[in-house]
Design a protein around this motif. Structure first.
Motif, PDB file in Angstrom:
ATOM      1  N   UNK A  34       0.864  -1.168   0.000  1.00  0.00           N
ATOM      2  CA  UNK A  34       0.000   0.000   0.000  1.00  0.00           C
ATOM      3  C   UNK A  34       0.904   1.222   0.000  1.00  0.00           C
ATOM      4  N   UNK A  35       0.708   2.109  -0.966  1.00  0.00           N
ATOM      5  CA  UNK A  35       1.562   3.281  -1.140  1.00  0.00           C
ATOM      6  C   UNK A  35       0.723   4.535  -0.952  1.00  0.00           C
ATOM      7  N   UNK A  36       1.176   5.403  -0.074  1.00  0.00           N
ATOM      8  CA  UNK A  36       0.450   6.642   0.215  1.00  0.00           C
ATOM      9  C   UNK A  36       1.280   7.829  -0.258  1.00  0.00           C
ATOM     10  N   UNK A  37       0.652   8.721  -1.024  1.00  0.00           N
ATOM     11  CA  UNK A  37       1.287   9.950  -1.490  1.00  0.00           C
ATOM     12  C   UNK A  37       0.437  11.126  -1.028  1.00  0.00           C
ATOM     13  N   UNK A  38       0.952  11.938  -0.157  1.00  0.00           N
ATOM     14  CA  UNK A  38       0.284  13.172   0.245  1.00  0.00           C
ATOM     15  C   UNK A  38       0.881  14.309  -0.558  1.00  0.00           C
ATOM     16  N   UNK A  39       0.245  14.675  -1.662  1.00  0.00           N
ATOM     17  CA  UNK A  39       0.817  15.651  -2.582  1.00  0.00           C
ATOM     18  C   UNK A  39       0.528  17.092  -2.185  1.00  0.00           C
ATOM     19  N   UNK A  40      -0.648  17.341  -1.634  1.00  0.00           N
ATOM     20  CA  UNK A  40      -1.019  18.700  -1.287  1.00  0.00           C
ATOM     21  C   UNK A  40      -1.362  18.771   0.196  1.00  0.00           C
TER      22      UNK A  40
END
Length: 126
Positions: A34-40
């Motif tokens: 599971x990959x989480x990207x918090x971009x903003x």
């Protein structure tokens, strides 16, 4: 994003975004990434909270799992004359690269009657 191990590499099985609660996810084997990207940065985005469990029965709670198959379940009329069964991980998407068998064994003179409450699977070509 969720990834599973297929043919020696990690393949994406789903993406999650926004505030819509995703359906359950199940791997096709012992690995899931599971990959989480918090971009903003946003004061309104609160992240996520999830539960996990390790299972050996594909999440199926009825029937008896057969040890000779990766995913197979038997339903015997001597144990129960009626009941329900479903695909792995229902109501979530079923695991990729997974083939399941369901065997129904009745007594002499009995017939098996199936009634599907919901049905949404991909086809097999041709």
């Amino acid at each position: 994003m969720a990834f599973v191990h297929i043919d020696g590499r990690m393949e994406k099985i789903d993406s999650f975004c926004a505030s819509t609660l995703p359906k359950p996810v199940m791997s096709n084997g012992p690995r899931l990434k599971l990959e989480f990207h918090g971009l903003l940065a946003s004061r309104y985005s609160r992240g996520f909270k999830a539960t996990f469990s390790f299972t050996e029965n594909f999440g199926i709670r009825t029937g008896t799992q057969l040890p000779d198959y990766p995913c197979a379940f038997v339903f015997n009329s001597n144990e129960s004359r009626s009941g329900y069964f479903y695909s792995p991980n229902y109501p979530g998407f079923y695991p990729r690269d997974t083939e399941c068998y369901y065997f129904f064994h009745g007594n002499q003179g009995e017939k098996v009657h199936l009634h599907f409450n919901y049905f949404d699977v991909e086809g097999v070509l041709p």
